[in-house]
Design an enzyme around this catalytic site. Structure first.
Site, PDB file in Angstrom:
ATOM      1  N   TYR A 297      -8.813  -0.804   2.617  1.00  0.00           N
ATOM      2  CA  TYR A 297      -7.896  -1.820   3.148  1.00  0.00           C
ATOM      3  C   TYR A 297      -8.478  -3.212   2.904  1.00  0.00           C
ATOM      4  CZ  TYR A 297      -4.231  -3.492   6.333  1.00  0.00           C
ATOM      5  OH  TYR A 297      -3.119  -4.107   6.879  1.00  0.00           O
ATOM      6  N   TYR A 341       1.227  -6.320  -0.006  1.00  0.00           N
ATOM      7  CA  TYR A 341       0.752  -6.118   1.358  1.00  0.00           C
ATOM      8  C   TYR A 341       1.810  -5.324   2.110  1.00  0.00           C
ATOM      9  CZ  TYR A 341      -0.701  -7.150   6.151  1.00  0.00           C
ATOM     10  OH  TYR A 341      -1.081  -7.054   7.458  1.00  0.00           O
TER      11      TYR A 341
END
Length: 388
Positions: A297, A341
């Site tokens: 991430y 994103y």
């Protein structure tokens, strides 16, 4: 999923379908429509129909309720529906919840989804605009009056301490940005397709909050992503090679807050990630040396380095050199810095593609993928593997 012993979930469920909308800065349609498009695309990919679905999982932050998505997507009765808290930290936990439901017989086919207009609608990067009185809001209240109003400002505190503790330069963060954008440049689905960057580009980008530059920060994206989870036995009868859930975990550390855990003993690591790492390694029986590709991430580059260190790929302060050496194929879709994103859900999809052998940046012989979720918040992680 005990923090003290291995669990028995591994090998009982698999991701069999992935689907997404295009990734854009202005989708021109509602978040509900994005969610339903992604769900239908994932079911098509899995060779299943809406009538096969009896479970749905999403984020507490998602604006499209499970029952509404079911209604619009043509899904019938549901025996399982669940939501995971803490923003991007929820990503891998949606698959964990789905796998738990499948393994226990509560549901047969569960779809995990996330959809938002995060660029054209509510922009997370704009920071705190208004906060209802809650315990979480009280924690933020210790920091907001001093100018810590945005996610970048919260991460910058830890990033600055990391550089100081290990005698490093902000260029180490640029190593992550360069790798992500190199992979995104080859990915037609990525927003930054055809646009690699160099360390010089990183160093020339404007400051956001020192020591974070523009190219250390993820994008803002409109789009949706969905994943289909079912039992391993059923997965073997479907068109695509299954990505088996080898291990799944959630983790929250001591003195945990949402992005502002500044009262811990130190700021150079991510204790919540350490909880997840211990569980994944213990349950899977694997180690960093067994991982073929890492999908970590990357809302902000410093936390990618800290994750590598918490998972044991390298020692404290060594992750910048580890990334520069290409010691582990990393974020082969381009990550949230380069592709989109989507709160980490697009990263899970890339891990599935690596197991299937269909990534645009395919790692030869990839049989095990490590996926992580949002950091700085209670988080989650997955190890996905090839069947058999």
């Amino acid at each position: 999923m005990s923090i003290r012993r291995a669990d028995s979930l591994g090998g009982k469920a698999a991701i069999v379908g992935i689907g997404a909308t295009e990734f854009s800065k202005d989708s021109g349609r509602s978040e509900l429509k994005l969610a339903v498009e992604a769900v239908r695309a994932a079911l098509d990919d899995a060779g299943l129909t809406p009538a096969d679905v009896d479970g749905l999982v999403t984020f507490t932050m998602d604006t499209s309720p499970e029952i509404t998505v079911a209604q619009v997507a043509g899904i019938g009765e549901l025996s399982f529906f669940s939501r995971i808290h803490y923003g991007g930290g929820a990503a891998c936990a949606t698959v964990q919840q789905a796998a738990l439901a499948v393994a226990s017989g509560i549901a047969d086919v569960v779809v995990c989804y996330r959809a938002f207009n995060e660029r054209s609608g509510r922009r997370f990067g704009s920071g705190v605009q208004r906060r209802e009185p809650t315990a979480e809001g009280a924690a933020l209240g210790w920091n907001l009056p001093y100018g810590l109003l945005t996610p970048a400002s919260w991460v910058a505190m830890a990033a600055q301490r990391y550089l100081h503790a290990y005698g490093l330069d902000p260029e180490v963060f640029g190593q992550v940005a360069v790798v992500d954008r190199r992979h995104a440049a080859r990915n037609p689905a990525a927003y930054f397709h055809g646009k690699p960057i160099t360390l010089a580009d990183h160093a020339a980008s404007r400051w956001i909050v020192e020591p974070l530059r523009l190219l250390d920060c993820c994008q803002e994206t409109d789009g949706g992503q969905a994943l289909v989870v079912t039992g391993v036995e059923r997965a073997r009868d479907l068109p695509r090679p299954p990505a088996v859930v080898v291990a799944a975990a959630q983790g929250a550390g001591r003195s945990q807050e949402q992005m502002t855990s500044f009262y811990r003993d130190g700021l150079t690591g991510l204790p919540e990630t350490a909880v997840v790492a211990r569980q994944l390694w213990r349950t899977s029986g694997l180690s960093p040396a067994d991982i073929d590709v890492g999908i970590l991430y990357d809302h902000f580059t410093p936390f990618v380095l800290m994750q590598l260190e918490e998972f044991g790929f390298c020692g404290p302060g060594e992750a910048g050199d580890f990334v520069a050496a290409d010691a582990l194929p990393l974020n082969t879709h381009g990550g949230q810095l380069g592709e989109a994103y989507l709160h980490g859900m697009n990263g899970i999809a890339e891990a599935v593609r690596q197991i299937r052998g269909t990534s645009v940046n395919q790692v030869a012989g990839a049989a095990r993928s490590l996926v992580t979720a949002g950091t700085g918040v209670p988080t989650s992680g997955l190890v996905l593997g090839a069947d058999g």
